[in-house]
Design an enzyme around this catalytic site. Structure first.
Site, mmCIF file in Angstrom:
data_model
loop_
_atom_site.group_PDB
_atom_site.id
_atom_site.type_symbol
_atom_site.label_atom_id
_atom_site.label_comp_id
_atom_site.label_asym_id
_atom_site.label_seq_id
_atom_site.Cartn_x
_atom_site.Cartn_y
_atom_site.Cartn_z
ATOM 1 N N HIS A 100 0.838 -1.209 0.000
ATOM 2 C CA HIS A 100 0.000 0.000 0.000
ATOM 3 C C HIS A 100 0.864 1.246 0.000
ATOM 4 O O HIS A 100 1.873 1.318 0.684
ATOM 5 C CB HIS A 100 -0.951 0.024 1.210
ATOM 6 C CG HIS A 100 -0.283 -0.215 2.522
ATOM 7 N ND1 HIS A 100 0.064 -1.474 2.955
ATOM 8 C CD2 HIS A 100 0.117 0.638 3.494
ATOM 9 C CE1 HIS A 100 0.644 -1.387 4.134
ATOM 10 N NE2 HIS A 100 0.698 -0.108 4.486
ATOM 11 N N HIS A 102 0.997 5.230 0.941
ATOM 12 C CA HIS A 102 0.372 6.215 1.835
ATOM 13 C C HIS A 102 0.383 7.589 1.171
ATOM 14 O O HIS A 102 1.405 8.003 0.623
ATOM 15 C CB HIS A 102 1.180 6.365 3.134
ATOM 16 C CG HIS A 102 1.198 5.182 4.035
ATOM 17 N ND1 HIS A 102 0.447 5.114 5.193
ATOM 18 C CD2 HIS A 102 1.897 4.023 3.991
ATOM 19 C CE1 HIS A 102 0.695 3.965 5.815
ATOM 20 N NE2 HIS A 102 1.572 3.283 5.105
#
Ligand code: 5GP
Ligand code: ZN
Length: 142
Positions: A100, A102
């Site tokens: 992921h 950010h």
């Protein structure tokens, strides 16, 4: 899908998420424990642990989504800047093993620090050591 992965469960709709963008490949949603207002996570829908395991086309979709969302997130929370980063692997601080990116909106006097503050002691590398690292990285791609 990885059964015990929190982010796979968000993709599946088993855990609620505040979705800000979705297509066939990528999902973006608000971080449940934000570092700043607007803190957003961008993930591939398929489970890949970190960038190293993520197929190039999927990584490209994640990056292009980050590129689209950064100005939208900044505008939505009226932030003049953002830190955009991946904790890529457990030793780098990755807590959820589903890759992921950010987007962390940044504000004047927010007390946050730049990426340069990630380590306490910078290595004092000689020119020769830098040359060796350069050629090793080039060789790894051959
Ligand atoms: P990492 O340390 O792996 O780079 O970041 C994981 C992020 O996921 C953290 O910022 C954390 O707040 C967020 N997070 C963990 N669990 C959940 C969850 O169930 N829902 C959402 N939206 N974010 C989560
Ligand atoms: Zn997953």
């Amino acid at each position: 899908m990885s059964e015990d992965c929190i982010f796979c469960q968000i993709v599946a709709g088993d855990i609620p998420g505040r979705t800000v963008y979705e297509d066939d490949t990528v999902l973006a949603f608000l971080d449940a424990n934000p570092l700043s207002p607007g803190h957003t996570l961008v993930i591939p829908k398929d489970h890949h642990e970190r960038l190293n395991n993520t197929p190039a086309d999927v990584a490209g979709e994640v990056l292009s989504t980050l590129h689209e969302l950064v100005p939208a997130v900044e505008s939505a929370v009226d932030a003049p800047a953002s830190t955009v980063a991946f904790n890529n692997g457990e030793v780098a601080g990755q807590e959820v093993p589903h890759v992921h990116g950010h987007i962390i909106p940044r504000f004047e006097d927010d007390g946050g620090r730049p990426i340069h503050a990630l380590v306490n002691d910078r290595p004092d590398l000689s020119e020769d050591e830098l040359d060796a690292i350069e050629s090793d990285i080039v060789a790894e791609q051959a």
